[in-house]
Motif scaffolding. Structure first.
Motif, PDB file in Angstrom:
ATOM      1  N   LEU A 553       0.836  -1.206   0.000  1.00 28.02           N
ATOM      2  CA  LEU A 553       0.000   0.000   0.000  1.00 28.02           C
ATOM      3  C   LEU A 553       0.867   1.251   0.000  1.00 28.02           C
ATOM      4  O   LEU A 553       0.587   2.218  -0.726  1.00 28.02           O
ATOM      5  N   MET A 554       1.932   1.255   0.793  1.00 28.22           N
ATOM      6  CA  MET A 554       2.812   2.413   0.865  1.00 28.22           C
ATOM      7  C   MET A 554       3.408   2.724  -0.512  1.00 28.22           C
ATOM      8  O   MET A 554       3.489   3.887  -0.915  1.00 28.22           O
ATOM      9  N   ALA A 555       3.766   1.676  -1.246  1.00 29.86           N
ATOM     10  CA  ALA A 555       4.360   1.876  -2.573  1.00 29.86           C
ATOM     11  C   ALA A 555       3.329   2.452  -3.547  1.00 29.86           C
ATOM     12  O   ALA A 555       3.652   3.317  -4.375  1.00 29.86           O
ATOM     13  N   ARG A 556       2.094   1.982  -3.448  1.00 30.02           N
ATOM     14  CA  ARG A 556       1.053   2.485  -4.349  1.00 30.02           C
ATOM     15  C   ARG A 556       0.752   3.958  -4.066  1.00 30.02           C
ATOM     16  O   ARG A 556       0.553   4.751  -4.987  1.00 30.02           O
ATOM     17  N   ILE A 557       0.715   4.318  -2.788  1.00 30.96           N
ATOM     18  CA  ILE A 557       0.469   5.720  -2.429  1.00 30.96           C
ATOM     19  C   ILE A 557       1.623   6.593  -2.902  1.00 30.96           C
ATOM     20  O   ILE A 557       1.414   7.681  -3.467  1.00 30.96           O
ATOM     21  N   GLU A 558       2.842   6.125  -2.709  1.00 34.33           N
ATOM     22  CA  GLU A 558       4.005   6.897  -3.159  1.00 34.33           C
ATOM     23  C   GLU A 558       3.949   7.117  -4.669  1.00 34.33           C
ATOM     24  O   GLU A 558       4.187   8.231  -5.164  1.00 34.33           O
ATOM     25  N   GLU A 559       3.604   6.077  -5.418  1.00 37.02           N
ATOM     26  CA  GLU A 559       3.534   6.190  -6.876  1.00 37.02           C
ATOM     27  C   GLU A 559       2.483   7.219  -7.296  1.00 37.02           C
ATOM     28  O   GLU A 559       2.727   8.055  -8.167  1.00 37.02           O
ATOM     29  N   ARG A 560       1.317   7.189  -6.660  1.00 36.97           N
ATOM     30  CA  ARG A 560       0.241   8.118  -7.010  1.00 36.97           C
ATOM     31  C   ARG A 560       0.629   9.563  -6.671  1.00 36.97           C
ATOM     32  O   ARG A 560       0.339  10.492  -7.431  1.00 36.97           O
TER      33      ARG A 560
END
Length: 625
Positions: A553-560
């Protein structure tokens, strides 16, 4: 000037789309006309070019008028909890029942110095009691039913009850509200209930309907005037404890006169609405209810709401009782569009008589707007007037309204007759908006400090909201809502962060991953984000001291967030760090208002330790963008 169906071409300046709409709508409307004054100090004053008609003296005047002119017309309908069919009350019956209940209140010694707390939600008996109290000058205090029904919210209920100290309290179901009725703040208070049992004496509502011949209802009603206190409506408390807005008959009656002036088709009724919007909020309880009573319309009380199971109830009610006008919040309109898209017969049935589509509370997504237009054109060959408005609990509520076809969402309109709008521009074209007019409150309940702080030196109410012109060169094109000035803050560099606008952007970019976000960074070097994750997107077991550390989840938020930052420049528009919070917003601790919005101040104060971690570059839960 009133434009009607016979108009073939649009007045100069209206969008091309609106010109086309003119040839197909059956709704009478007025073109926007605005007076503008630009002051030497840069502030701008806007007023309507239309005059304000003489308002009714009191809400009781509406009841007398329609009981005389249309005694057999249905004023209010409600689907009973048990049994089939509808419970209908005509205007003649409405006035009669209001007078009987008013007599019962007077016989108990209630007067202007007393308060009636209404703990349960919308209902016909709720309305009868509220109108009866207003009829003889006893202020009512409608409260969010969540305060009484959710134990975690009892702290908010006790806060309000301690402020108003009611002499009488009403619930529809004493059994359902038993826990709240047992609170010490209601000890010694007469409890009136329609049905149900509680571990204390209860007065059946039918006893009030019997009236009392020993009192002079006519004399008490004659003593009620425009400045008589009618309601105390509590604000949602999104930035502090709820404030009690002292709402007079003048405020409510003036606002209905203003709306009739701007929306002349209201006089072409009788109109009908089927409405769920809660009466502890000014939009549902003052704007919509009073619009029907002031203009002799029919209000059908909808016990649904824009939630999964609640919307099924709303759809059934609106199918049984389709209206000539429809009010909703954007999420409700989105759900309605989904339902209408699946059923051609339903589209024809619900939309056939519709003259007004009204949304408020947030901007309506343009695809939803266009879907409503498409359905209306398909089913009836023309468009209703599709509009929005803007106002607050303190303004009873409407101050701005769209009252001409505009063909787009997002515009909140132009000043209503009698309202003066003061705009204070910044260097980017954004304006703080303040208002003055006879529909604006004089103050808050027992709170002189916050009352004094609410008005500027010229007597304008400081709303805390920001707006922009649709066209800076043409004020008649209207204004667009642009967030809350009161939520903005400065970084340590002195750069202003427009938190409301940045939050909207972040919610859009993080859609599907988050339930909500809080913009952080006051007196810090960078803008950060508290993230409340959407259900099911994170592993709840991956937690470090109150922050989620689900790496996926942290990676997806960072990407967005990196993608969001790629489209902006400047530190005030870039989110450079985020923390995903394990605990959802707490209703018990005041982090959620009765409207479901976040109390930002309370969240940042209560979670001060997490705020420090958000700016700790070594914290393992930190998302660094």
């Amino acid at each position: 000037m009133t434009l009607t169906l016979e108009i073939d071409t649009a007045p100069t300046g209206l969008p091309e789309r609106a010109a086309w709409a003119l040839r197909h709508t059956l709704t009478r409307w007025l073109p926007h006309k605005v007076n503008r004054e630009d002051r030497p100090d840069g502030t701008i004053l806007l007023t309507s070019a239309y005059p304000l008609p003489e308002p009714a003296r009191t809400t009781g005047d509406w009841l007398h008028r329609w009981a005389t002119e249309a005694p057999y017309r249905v004023a209010v309908s409600e689907r009973p909890v048990a049994g089939a069919g509808w419970r209908n009350v005509t205007y003649g019956e409405l006035l009669d029942q209001v007078r009987h209940i008013a007599a019962a209140l007077l016989a108990r010694g209630l007067g202007a110095q007393d308060r009636i707390a209404i703990l349960s939600g919308n209902g016909l008996d709720h309305l009868l009691l509220s109108l009866a109290a207003q009829y003889v000058g006893v202020p009512v205090v409608p409260l969010a039913e969540q305060y009484a029904l959710i134990p975690e919210a009892h702290g908010r209920l006790t806060y309000v009850l301690d402020k108003v100290k009611p002499r009488l309290a009403f619930v529809d179901d004493a059994t359902r509200y038993a826990a709240a009725l047992a609170l010490p703040e209601l000890a010694g208070v007469e409890i009136v209930a329609v049905h149900g049992d509680a571990p204390r004496p209860i007065t059946p509502f039918r006893e009030l309907l019997k009236g009392d011949t020993r009192v002079d209802v006519d004399a008490a009603h004659a003593a009620v005037g425009p400045d008589t206190l009618a309601k105390i409506l509590f604000t949602s408390g999104s930035s502090s404890d709820p404030k009690g807005v002292l709402t007079t008959h003048r405020m409510m009656c003036t606002n209905q006169a203003q709306l009739l002036a701007a929306l002349p088709f209201l006089a072409d009724g009788p109109h009908r609405i089927t409405d769920w919007l809660p009466w502890n909020h000014v939009f549902g309880g003052s704007h919509n209810v009073n619009m029907m009573l002031a203009n002799g319309g029919t209000l059908t009380i909808d016990s649904g709401k824009p939630t999964g199971p609640g919307f099924a109830t709303t759809l059934k009610n609106r199918t049984d009782r389709p209206g000539t006008m429809a009010f909703n919040v954007p999420v409700g309109w989105g759900m309605m569009v989904e339902a209408l898209a699946k059923d051609e017969a339903l589209r024809r049935h619900i939309l056939k008589d519709l003259q007004l589509v009204f949304y408020a509370g947030a901007s309506l997504p343009q695809p939803v707007w266009e879907a409503i237009e498409s359905f209306c054109l398909e089913t009836r060959g023309g468009l209703p007037l599709m509009i929005s408005s803007w106002g607050l609990t303190e303004t009873a509520p409407a101050c701005l309204i769209v009252h001409e076809p505009i063909g787009r969402s997002g515009v909140i309109g132009v000043p209503l007759p009698g309202v003066t709008v003061k705009l204070i521009p910044d260097d980017e074209g954004r304006c703080e908006i303040r208002v003055k007019g006879p529909n604006v409150m004089e103050g808050y309940l027992d709170d002189p400090a916050r009352t004094a702080a609410a008005f500027d030196a010229e007597g304008f109410f400081i709303t805390g909201d920001a707006v922009r012109f649709v066209d800076p060169g043409d004020a008649a094109r209207g204004l667009i809502f642009d967030g809350r000035v009161s939520e903005d803050f400065k970084l340590e560099t002195g750069t202003w962060v427009q938190a409301g606008r940045l939050r909207d952007t972040a919610l859009r970019e993080l859609a599907g991953l988050v339930q909500d976000v809080v913009i952080c960074g006051h007196d810090r070097g960078e803008v950060g984000l508290f993230v409340f994750p959407a259900k099911g997107v994170a592993d709840p077991d991956q937690v470090t001291r109150g922050a989620l550390t689900d790496e996926r989840l942290m990676a997806r938020i960072e990407e967005r967030l990196r993608a969001m930052n790629a489209h902006v420049t400047g530190s005030a528009k870039r989110v450079t760090r985020a923390l995903v919070l394990a605990e959802p917003p707490s209703l018990k601790d005041g982090e959620i208002t009765d409207k479901g919005s976040l109390n930002i101040k309370k969240i940042l104060t209560r979670r001060a330790d997490l705020l420090e971690r958000l700016y700790d570059n070594e914290d393992p839960a930190l998302i660094r963008v």
